[in-house]
Scaffold this motif. Structure first.
Motif, PDB file in Angstrom:
ATOM      1  N   THR A 150      30.757  21.241   9.323  1.00  0.00           N
ATOM      2  CA  THR A 150      29.687  22.220   8.663  1.00  0.00           C
ATOM      3  C   THR A 150      29.795  23.125   8.400  1.00  0.00           C
ATOM      4  OG1 THR A 150      27.528  22.069   9.512  1.00  0.00           O
ATOM      5  CG2 THR A 150      28.375  19.373   8.953  1.00  0.00           C
ATOM      6  N   GLY A 151      30.520  23.794   8.564  1.00  0.00           N
ATOM      7  CA  GLY A 151      30.298  25.403   8.790  1.00  0.00           C
ATOM      8  C   GLY A 151      29.057  25.861   9.833  1.00  0.00           C
ATOM      9  N   ALA A 152      28.184  25.271  10.441  1.00  0.00           N
ATOM     10  CA  ALA A 152      26.796  25.860  11.135  1.00  0.00           C
ATOM     11  C   ALA A 152      27.279  26.951  12.698  1.00  0.00           C
ATOM     12  CB  ALA A 152      26.968  24.434  11.925  1.00  0.00           C
ATOM     13  N   PRO A 153      26.267  27.212  12.137  1.00  0.00           N
ATOM     14  CA  PRO A 153      26.747  28.182  13.403  1.00  0.00           C
ATOM     15  C   PRO A 153      27.715  27.791  14.595  1.00  0.00           C
ATOM     16  CG  PRO A 153      24.849  29.041  12.512  1.00  0.00           C
ATOM     17  CD  PRO A 153      25.346  27.726  12.586  1.00  0.00           C
ATOM     18  N   LEU A 154      28.231  28.143  15.364  1.00  0.00           N
ATOM     19  CA  LEU A 154      29.327  27.988  16.601  1.00  0.00           C
ATOM     20  C   LEU A 154      29.492  28.866  17.318  1.00  0.00           C
ATOM     21  CD1 LEU A 154      30.342  25.325  18.382  1.00  0.00           C
ATOM     22  CD2 LEU A 154      32.120  25.810  17.218  1.00  0.00           C
ATOM     23  N   GLU A 155      29.353  29.363  18.754  1.00  0.00           N
ATOM     24  CA  GLU A 155      30.104  30.135  19.535  1.00  0.00           C
ATOM     25  C   GLU A 155      30.413  29.266  20.765  1.00  0.00           C
ATOM     26  OE1 GLU A 155      28.676  33.317  22.342  1.00  0.00           O
ATOM     27  OE2 GLU A 155      27.296  34.094  20.061  1.00  0.00           O
ATOM     28  N   LEU A 156      31.726  29.820  20.475  1.00  0.00           N
ATOM     29  CA  LEU A 156      32.968  28.926  21.637  1.00  0.00           C
ATOM     30  C   LEU A 156      32.985  29.583  22.477  1.00  0.00           C
ATOM     31  CD1 LEU A 156      35.438  27.999  19.037  1.00  0.00           C
ATOM     32  CD2 LEU A 156      33.583  26.172  20.490  1.00  0.00           C
ATOM     33  N   ALA A 157      33.014  28.559  24.265  1.00  0.00           N
ATOM     34  CA  ALA A 157      32.751  29.752  25.448  1.00  0.00           C
ATOM     35  C   ALA A 157      34.355  30.652  25.828  1.00  0.00           C
ATOM     36  CB  ALA A 157      32.978  28.715  26.587  1.00  0.00           C
ATOM     37  N   ASP A 158      35.318  30.626  24.971  1.00  0.00           N
ATOM     38  CA  ASP A 158      36.831  30.825  24.784  1.00  0.00           C
ATOM     39  C   ASP A 158      36.495  32.145  24.310  1.00  0.00           C
ATOM     40  OD1 ASP A 158      39.976  30.844  24.362  1.00  0.00           O
ATOM     41  OD2 ASP A 158      39.524  30.471  26.030  1.00  0.00           O
ATOM     42  N   PRO A 159      36.910  33.293  24.845  1.00  0.00           N
ATOM     43  CA  PRO A 159      36.837  34.877  23.423  1.00  0.00           C
ATOM     44  C   PRO A 159      37.946  34.544  22.368  1.00  0.00           C
ATOM     45  CG  PRO A 159      36.719  35.138  25.686  1.00  0.00           C
ATOM     46  CD  PRO A 159      37.235  34.281  25.838  1.00  0.00           C
ATOM     47  N   GLY A 160      39.090  33.261  22.623  1.00  0.00           N
ATOM     48  CA  GLY A 160      40.309  33.546  21.991  1.00  0.00           C
ATOM     49  C   GLY A 160      40.432  32.599  20.949  1.00  0.00           C
ATOM     50  N   GLU A 161      38.971  31.459  21.416  1.00  0.00           N
ATOM     51  CA  GLU A 161      38.701  30.209  20.305  1.00  0.00           C
ATOM     52  C   GLU A 161      37.692  30.839  19.316  1.00  0.00           C
ATOM     53  OE1 GLU A 161      37.843  26.666  22.330  1.00  0.00           O
ATOM     54  OE2 GLU A 161      40.044  26.933  23.268  1.00  0.00           O
ATOM     55  N   ASP A 162      37.651  31.302  19.605  1.00  0.00           N
ATOM     56  CA  ASP A 162      35.700  32.081  19.174  1.00  0.00           C
ATOM     57  C   ASP A 162      36.715  33.227  18.428  1.00  0.00           C
ATOM     58  OD1 ASP A 162      33.260  31.700  18.778  1.00  0.00           O
ATOM     59  OD2 ASP A 162      32.803  33.576  19.324  1.00  0.00           O
ATOM     60  N   ALA A 163      37.519  33.682  18.746  1.00  0.00           N
ATOM     61  CA  ALA A 163      37.808  34.936  17.360  1.00  0.00           C
ATOM     62  C   ALA A 163      38.421  33.917  16.220  1.00  0.00           C
ATOM     63  CB  ALA A 163      38.549  35.613  18.119  1.00  0.00           C
ATOM     64  N   VAL A 164      39.501  33.225  16.496  1.00  0.00           N
ATOM     65  CA  VAL A 164      39.927  32.724  16.033  1.00  0.00           C
ATOM     66  C   VAL A 164      39.297  31.591  14.792  1.00  0.00           C
ATOM     67  CG1 VAL A 164      41.478  30.040  15.647  1.00  0.00           C
ATOM     68  CG2 VAL A 164      42.242  31.517  17.114  1.00  0.00           C
ATOM     69  N   LEU A 165      37.990  30.964  15.262  1.00  0.00           N
ATOM     70  CA  LEU A 165      37.125  30.453  14.798  1.00  0.00           C
ATOM     71  C   LEU A 165      36.221  31.006  13.357  1.00  0.00           C
ATOM     72  CD1 LEU A 165      34.888  27.649  13.630  1.00  0.00           C
ATOM     73  CD2 LEU A 165      33.273  29.148  15.659  1.00  0.00           C
ATOM     74  N   ARG A 166      36.092  32.927  13.995  1.00  0.00           N
ATOM     75  CA  ARG A 166      35.923  33.684  13.019  1.00  0.00           C
ATOM     76  C   ARG A 166      36.513  33.740  12.336  1.00  0.00           C
ATOM     77  NH1 ARG A 166      34.225  35.610  17.344  1.00  0.00           N
ATOM     78  NH2 ARG A 166      35.021  37.388  17.607  1.00  0.00           N
ATOM     79  N   VAL A 167      38.076  33.811  12.502  1.00  0.00           N
ATOM     80  CA  VAL A 167      38.967  34.444  11.712  1.00  0.00           C
ATOM     81  C   VAL A 167      39.380  33.878   9.855  1.00  0.00           C
ATOM     82  CG1 VAL A 167      40.712  35.252  11.556  1.00  0.00           C
ATOM     83  CG2 VAL A 167      39.137  36.085  13.216  1.00  0.00           C
ATOM     84  N   THR A 168      38.752  32.104  10.881  1.00  0.00           N
ATOM     85  CA  THR A 168      39.576  31.522   9.733  1.00  0.00           C
ATOM     86  C   THR A 168      38.375  30.786   9.098  1.00  0.00           C
ATOM     87  OG1 THR A 168      40.732  30.354  11.390  1.00  0.00           O
ATOM     88  CG2 THR A 168      40.644  28.542   9.642  1.00  0.00           C
ATOM     89  N   ARG A 169      37.271  31.325   9.399  1.00  0.00           N
ATOM     90  CA  ARG A 169      35.879  30.692   9.083  1.00  0.00           C
ATOM     91  C   ARG A 169      36.099  32.195   7.789  1.00  0.00           C
ATOM     92  NH1 ARG A 169      30.813  28.710  12.283  1.00  0.00           N
ATOM     93  NH2 ARG A 169      31.006  26.844  12.075  1.00  0.00           N
ATOM     94  N   ALA A 170      36.166  33.385   7.898  1.00  0.00           N
ATOM     95  CA  ALA A 170      36.587  34.250   6.580  1.00  0.00           C
ATOM     96  C   ALA A 170      37.829  33.541   5.863  1.00  0.00           C
ATOM     97  CB  ALA A 170      37.157  35.702   7.639  1.00  0.00           C
ATOM     98  N   LEU A 171      38.779  33.387   6.623  1.00  0.00           N
ATOM     99  CA  LEU A 171      39.957  32.996   5.612  1.00  0.00           C
ATOM    100  C   LEU A 171      39.399  32.183   4.549  1.00  0.00           C
ATOM    101  CD1 LEU A 171      42.821  33.407   7.823  1.00  0.00           C
ATOM    102  CD2 LEU A 171      42.217  34.651   6.032  1.00  0.00           C
ATOM    103  N   VAL A 172      38.313  31.140   5.108  1.00  0.00           N
ATOM    104  CA  VAL A 172      38.222  30.304   3.775  1.00  0.00           C
ATOM    105  C   VAL A 172      37.931  30.893   3.177  1.00  0.00           C
ATOM    106  CG1 VAL A 172      39.448  27.993   5.619  1.00  0.00           C
ATOM    107  CG2 VAL A 172      36.973  28.674   5.172  1.00  0.00           C
ATOM    108  N   THR A 173      36.794  31.421   3.627  1.00  0.00           N
ATOM    109  CA  THR A 173      35.446  31.804   2.557  1.00  0.00           C
ATOM    110  C   THR A 173      36.009  32.474   1.571  1.00  0.00           C
ATOM    111  OG1 THR A 173      34.226  32.970   4.124  1.00  0.00           O
ATOM    112  CG2 THR A 173      33.319  30.389   4.268  1.00  0.00           C
ATOM    113  N   ARG A 174      36.588  33.626   2.368  1.00  0.00           N
ATOM    114  CA  ARG A 174      36.526  35.265   1.374  1.00  0.00           C
ATOM    115  C   ARG A 174      38.192  35.667   1.542  1.00  0.00           C
ATOM    116  NH1 ARG A 174      34.777  37.770   5.879  1.00  0.00           N
ATOM    117  NH2 ARG A 174      36.332  39.064   5.385  1.00  0.00           N
ATOM    118  N   ALA A 175      38.770  34.436   1.919  1.00  0.00           N
ATOM    119  CA  ALA A 175      40.381  34.732   1.281  1.00  0.00           C
ATOM    120  C   ALA A 175      41.060  35.756   1.593  1.00  0.00           C
ATOM    121  CB  ALA A 175      41.082  34.164   0.211  1.00  0.00           C
TER     122      ALA A 175
END
Length: 175
Positions: A113-138
Motif C-alpha cells: 500500500t505504500g504505508a509508512p514502514l521502518e525496517l530494522a535492518d538499515p540496508g533494507e530500510d535504505a533500499v525501501l526508501r530509495v525504491t519508493r523514491a524511484l517509483v514515485t519520482r523516477a
C-alpha cells in the motif's frame, strides 16, 4: 480476462520452444507452468518474440540470481514496484518469496500500500526508501543517491525498470 492463451510446448515454433526450454531448465524451473504446461505470468508473453523475450528473461535472471542485493532487499524492492503498479501476479509471487525470507504480514501490507514502514535492518530500510523514491519520482535527490553505493543504485534502478516493464506487460496482456 487474459488476452493470451496458454502456449504449451507442442504449440510453439522452434525459436519459442527453445526459449520455453531455457526458462523451464533455469533456476525458475517448472514453477512457472500452468496446468496445460504453458508458461505463466510474464513468461508466456515472452514467447511471442523469442529474441526479445530471451533478453528480457536473462535480465530478470541476473537481477534475481546474480545481483549483489540481499534476497530480502531484492524482494522488498520488487514488492514496492508491484504495489506501485498494483500488479497482482508480481504481488502474489513475491509476497510468497518474501514470507519465506521472514517478511511479516504487516510489512508485506505496507509494501503493497505504500504505508509508512521502518525496517530494522538499515540496508533494507535504505533500499525501501530509495525504491519508493524511484517509483514515485523516477529520480533520487543527492541524499537518497548517497544512501547506497553506486553499484547498488545501478542494480536497484535496473530492478525497478525490469519489474516495471513486467508490470506493464502483465497489465496489457491481462495476466
Amino acid at each position: 480476462m487474459k488476452r493470451l492463451p496458454s502456449m504449451p510446448p507442442a504449440h510453439l515454433d522452434a525459436d519459442a520452444r527453445a526459449l520455453y526450454e531455457k526458462i523451464t531448465a533455469g533456476p525458475r524451473g517448472t514453477s512457472m507452468l500452468d496446468d496445460e504446461g504453458g508458461l505463466v505470468g510474464p513468461f508466456n508473453a515472452m514467447l511471442l518474440s523469442p529474441p526479445v523475450g530471451d533478453a528480457l528473461q536473462e535480465l530478470g535472471a541476473a537481477i534475481r540470481y546474480r545481483s549483489g542485493l540481499s534476497a530480502r532487499a531484492r524482494e522488498i524492492a520488487i514488492l514496492v514496484v508491484a504495489g506501485h503498479w498494483d500488479s497482482a501476479f508480481e504481488q502474489r509471487v513475491h509476497e510468497e518469496i518474501g514470507r519465506g525470507l521472514g517478511l511479516t504480514d504487516d510489512e508485506l501490507a505496507a509494501l503493497h500500500t505504500g504505508a509508512p514502514l521502518e525496517l530494522a535492518d538499515p540496508g533494507e530500510d535504505a533500499v525501501l526508501r530509495v525504491t519508493r523514491a524511484l517509483v514515485t519520482r523516477a529520480d533520487l535527490d543527492d541524499a537518497e543517491y548517497a544512501e547506497l553505493g553506486e553499484s547498488v543504485v545501478f542494480e536497484l534502478t535496473t530492478l525497478v525498470g525490469y519489474y516495471t516493464t513486467l508490470a506493464l506487460q502483465l497489465r496489457v496482456f491481462r495476466v
